[in-house]
Write a protein that holds these residues in place. Sequence first.
Motif, mmCIF file in Angstrom:
data_model
loop_
_atom_site.group_PDB
_atom_site.id
_atom_site.type_symbol
_atom_site.label_atom_id
_atom_site.label_comp_id
_atom_site.label_asym_id
_atom_site.label_seq_id
_atom_site.Cartn_x
_atom_site.Cartn_y
_atom_site.Cartn_z
ATOM 1 N N TRP A 43 0.845 -1.203 0.000
ATOM 2 C CA TRP A 43 0.000 0.000 0.000
ATOM 3 C C TRP A 43 0.884 1.258 0.000
ATOM 4 O O TRP A 43 0.695 2.167 -0.820
ATOM 5 C CB TRP A 43 -0.917 -0.045 1.221
ATOM 6 N N ALA A 44 1.857 1.281 0.879
ATOM 7 C CA ALA A 44 2.759 2.437 0.956
ATOM 8 C C ALA A 44 3.516 2.615 -0.351
ATOM 9 O O ALA A 44 3.677 3.727 -0.869
ATOM 10 C CB ALA A 44 3.733 2.261 2.121
ATOM 11 N N LYS A 45 3.972 1.501 -0.900
ATOM 12 C CA LYS A 45 4.736 1.525 -2.154
ATOM 13 C C LYS A 45 3.875 2.039 -3.312
ATOM 14 O O LYS A 45 4.359 2.766 -4.192
ATOM 15 C CB LYS A 45 5.217 0.099 -2.434
ATOM 16 N N THR A 46 2.628 1.662 -3.334
ATOM 17 C CA THR A 46 1.716 2.125 -4.380
ATOM 18 C C THR A 46 1.540 3.638 -4.307
ATOM 19 O O THR A 46 1.641 4.338 -5.322
ATOM 20 C CB THR A 46 0.346 1.424 -4.252
ATOM 21 N N LEU A 47 1.311 4.144 -3.105
ATOM 22 C CA LEU A 47 1.126 5.596 -2.951
ATOM 23 C C LEU A 47 2.412 6.345 -3.309
ATOM 24 O O LEU A 47 2.379 7.391 -3.948
ATOM 25 C CB LEU A 47 0.705 5.938 -1.522
ATOM 26 N N GLU A 48 3.517 5.752 -2.911
ATOM 27 C CA GLU A 48 4.814 6.408 -3.111
ATOM 28 C C GLU A 48 5.207 6.456 -4.593
ATOM 29 O O GLU A 48 5.692 7.481 -5.083
ATOM 30 C CB GLU A 48 5.848 5.610 -2.310
ATOM 31 N N THR A 49 4.987 5.344 -5.299
ATOM 32 C CA THR A 49 5.480 5.246 -6.674
ATOM 33 C C THR A 49 4.437 5.606 -7.717
ATOM 34 O O THR A 49 4.784 5.877 -8.875
ATOM 35 C CB THR A 49 5.940 3.808 -6.988
ATOM 36 N N GLY A 50 3.156 5.536 -7.351
ATOM 37 C CA GLY A 50 2.109 5.766 -8.339
ATOM 38 C C GLY A 50 1.890 4.582 -9.269
ATOM 39 O O GLY A 50 1.170 4.688 -10.264
ATOM 40 N N GLU A 51 2.511 3.435 -8.945
ATOM 41 C CA GLU A 51 2.247 2.201 -9.708
ATOM 42 C C GLU A 51 1.764 1.133 -8.726
ATOM 43 O O GLU A 51 2.277 1.033 -7.595
ATOM 44 C CB GLU A 51 3.523 1.723 -10.426
ATOM 45 N N ALA A 52 0.796 0.326 -9.197
ATOM 46 C CA ALA A 52 0.167 -0.632 -8.285
ATOM 47 C C ALA A 52 1.149 -1.706 -7.826
ATOM 48 O O ALA A 52 1.828 -2.345 -8.646
ATOM 49 C CB ALA A 52 -1.038 -1.283 -8.959
ATOM 50 N N HIS A 53 1.218 -1.856 -6.519
ATOM 51 C CA HIS A 53 1.984 -2.931 -5.884
ATOM 52 C C HIS A 53 1.014 -3.737 -5.031
ATOM 53 O O HIS A 53 0.242 -3.159 -4.257
ATOM 54 C CB HIS A 53 3.080 -2.361 -4.985
ATOM 55 N N TYR A 54 1.085 -5.046 -5.179
ATOM 56 C CA TYR A 54 0.221 -5.939 -4.403
ATOM 57 C C TYR A 54 1.092 -6.857 -3.553
ATOM 58 O O TYR A 54 2.326 -6.771 -3.573
ATOM 59 C CB TYR A 54 -0.671 -6.766 -5.345
ATOM 60 N N TRP A 55 0.406 -7.746 -2.829
ATOM 61 C CA TRP A 55 1.094 -8.808 -2.115
ATOM 62 C C TRP A 55 0.746 -10.126 -2.800
ATOM 63 O O TRP A 55 -0.436 -10.450 -2.953
ATOM 64 C CB TRP A 55 0.662 -8.862 -0.647
ATOM 65 N N SER A 56 1.754 -10.813 -3.264
ATOM 66 C CA SER A 56 1.505 -12.102 -3.904
ATOM 67 C C SER A 56 1.336 -13.167 -2.830
ATOM 68 O O SER A 56 2.285 -13.462 -2.086
ATOM 69 C CB SER A 56 2.665 -12.470 -4.831
#
Lengths: 133, 133
Positions: A43-56
């Motif tokens: 979630w933090a990474k998504t907000l920070e980078t503007g690209e979707a990051h999930y948990w596999s």
Amino acid sequence: MSETGNAPVRLDFQKGNGLLPAIAQDHESGKVLMLAYINEASWAKTLETGEAHYWSRTRQEIWHKGGTSGHVQKVREVFVDCDQDTVLFRVEQVGGAACHTGYESCFHHKVDRDGRATVVGEKIFDPEKVYGK
Amino acid sequence: MSETGNAPVRLDFQKGNGLLPAIAQDHESGKVLMLAYINEASWAKTLETGEAHYWSRTRQEIWHKGGTSGHVQKVREVFVDCDQDTVLFRVEQVGGAACHTGYESCFHHKVDRDGRATVVGEKIFDPEKVYGK
């Protein structure tokens, strides 16, 4: 959550034992592309980078969607729901297809009332070429 | 799942310990309205009745959405995703609002990149009048 003003979001990760569902929707067409899970770091990474990051859940690691295929999701808008246990990413899907099978959407099986499914939509890419499988 | 023909859907309820996420989307506007969970019985009931039935995790019972408020969801189309662990209901939301807070969508908090949320959209109904709370 407050109904007015500008309040910090506190997602209720505990509710999902550390993982919450994230819906990805095409920001232009409105098509629902996929659902995956986020943990606090993704979630933090998504907000920070503007690209979707999930948990596999299968690989048990942060999953930068499109990191392998190049088909990243540029996050245009983010919403959280009323009880802060689900998020909605409105995205630009690079490459035009979110599904690892090559379809635009993971939801490409339409179910009739008898509980039978038919494929709808077309393949945008050939997964063998993209993933070399 | 088969990519051709007409195959029976076997949702992978085990994957979610009996519960899978179900996304409700307005069938006309494409707006994502809410996410809730289904168990096998609520899934069967949804297909059988054509109205969305979920599993209430707080009440631990089948939840006929709109059963109290009259704001049922008439299911126009059903999709399952590629790994059969999420469903998408495209619905007609009776009353125009899916959220118990009176908003059209449960996703009425927009998050900025600093992780702060602002309310977007308008209240369609007053929950005090609908639920008498």
